[in-house]
Design a protein around this motif. Sequence first.
Motif, PDB file in Angstrom:
ATOM      1  N   ASP A  54      50.001  49.157  34.795  1.00 28.02           N
ATOM      2  CA  ASP A  54      49.566  49.576  36.134  1.00 28.02           C
ATOM      3  C   ASP A  54      48.045  49.541  36.249  1.00 28.02           C
ATOM      4  N   GLU A  55      47.366  49.975  35.190  1.00 27.76           N
ATOM      5  CA  GLU A  55      45.900  49.963  35.178  1.00 27.76           C
ATOM      6  C   GLU A  55      45.353  48.534  35.218  1.00 27.76           C
ATOM      7  N   GLU A  57      46.878  45.928  36.581  1.00 28.13           N
ATOM      8  CA  GLU A  57      47.092  45.432  37.945  1.00 28.13           C
ATOM      9  C   GLU A  57      46.073  46.020  38.911  1.00 28.13           C
ATOM     10  N   ARG A  58      45.770  47.294  38.751  1.00 24.13           N
ATOM     11  CA  ARG A  58      44.791  47.946  39.618  1.00 24.13           C
ATOM     12  C   ARG A  58      43.401  47.310  39.417  1.00 24.13           C
ATOM     13  N   SER A  59      43.024  47.093  38.170  1.00 26.09           N
ATOM     14  CA  SER A  59      41.716  46.497  37.872  1.00 26.09           C
ATOM     15  C   SER A  59      41.614  45.064  38.383  1.00 26.09           C
ATOM     16  N   ARG A  61      43.533  43.709  40.704  1.00 30.65           N
ATOM     17  CA  ARG A  61      43.990  43.605  42.097  1.00 30.65           C
ATOM     18  C   ARG A  61      45.017  42.481  42.256  1.00 30.65           C
ATOM     19  N   MET A  62      45.828  42.323  41.186  1.00 28.72           N
ATOM     20  CA  MET A  62      46.896  41.326  41.164  1.00 28.72           C
ATOM     21  C   MET A  62      48.036  41.905  40.335  1.00 28.72           C
ATOM     22  N   THR A  63      49.244  41.409  40.569  1.00 27.05           N
ATOM     23  CA  THR A  63      50.354  41.810  39.718  1.00 27.05           C
ATOM     24  C   THR A  63      50.262  41.051  38.396  1.00 27.05           C
TER      25      THR A  63
END
Length: 191
Positions: A54-55, A57-59, A61-63
């Motif tokens: 999850d981190e 993806e958050r960093s 900004r993509m899956t």
Amino acid sequence: MDVQQPRFSEQEIARITARIDRPVVLVGMMGVGKSSVGKRLATILHWPFVDADDEIERSARMTIPEIFESYGESYFRDGERRVISRLLAEDATPTVIATGGGAFCNPATRELILERSLAVWLDSDVDTLVERTARKDNRPLLRDGDPREILGRLREERAPAYSQAPIHVISANGPHTQTVNRVLEGIAQWL
């Protein structure tokens, strides 16, 4: 939902957490239950839970599938190492962290986890992994072939890396609370 309660009392859990001076990092194959077990473990320990995927993806900004598709696995692994390094910073608070299946196989990431945390290898047989990974269609490594063959091969290839974790716990079919209890037992024995 799990109906089985942890077999440790609040006092026993308090004694265990008082002796852990680092984050607990769950490693193992995709589908082994690192996130599900990690959330339950964090709740019992009264610690925060972080899912490294999850981190990432958050960093980014993509899956994760988008990262794999756009940049490849090597790029993803480098970003994964940087995120895990940030999560395991010297001043990190006690946290339960679930990593991606390949994170601990990267030598630099593995060294970082072993140096700055207590690594717990969650392990399952291939049948269990196939059943659990079939529930989601977000596994880039399983998209181009037979999932059973891929999982069996990856499990065999990755076992030498995973075996470097000081605690090894079987995550079998059944309530995740059973696995959480095994993790707590493994930590208590390690301490």
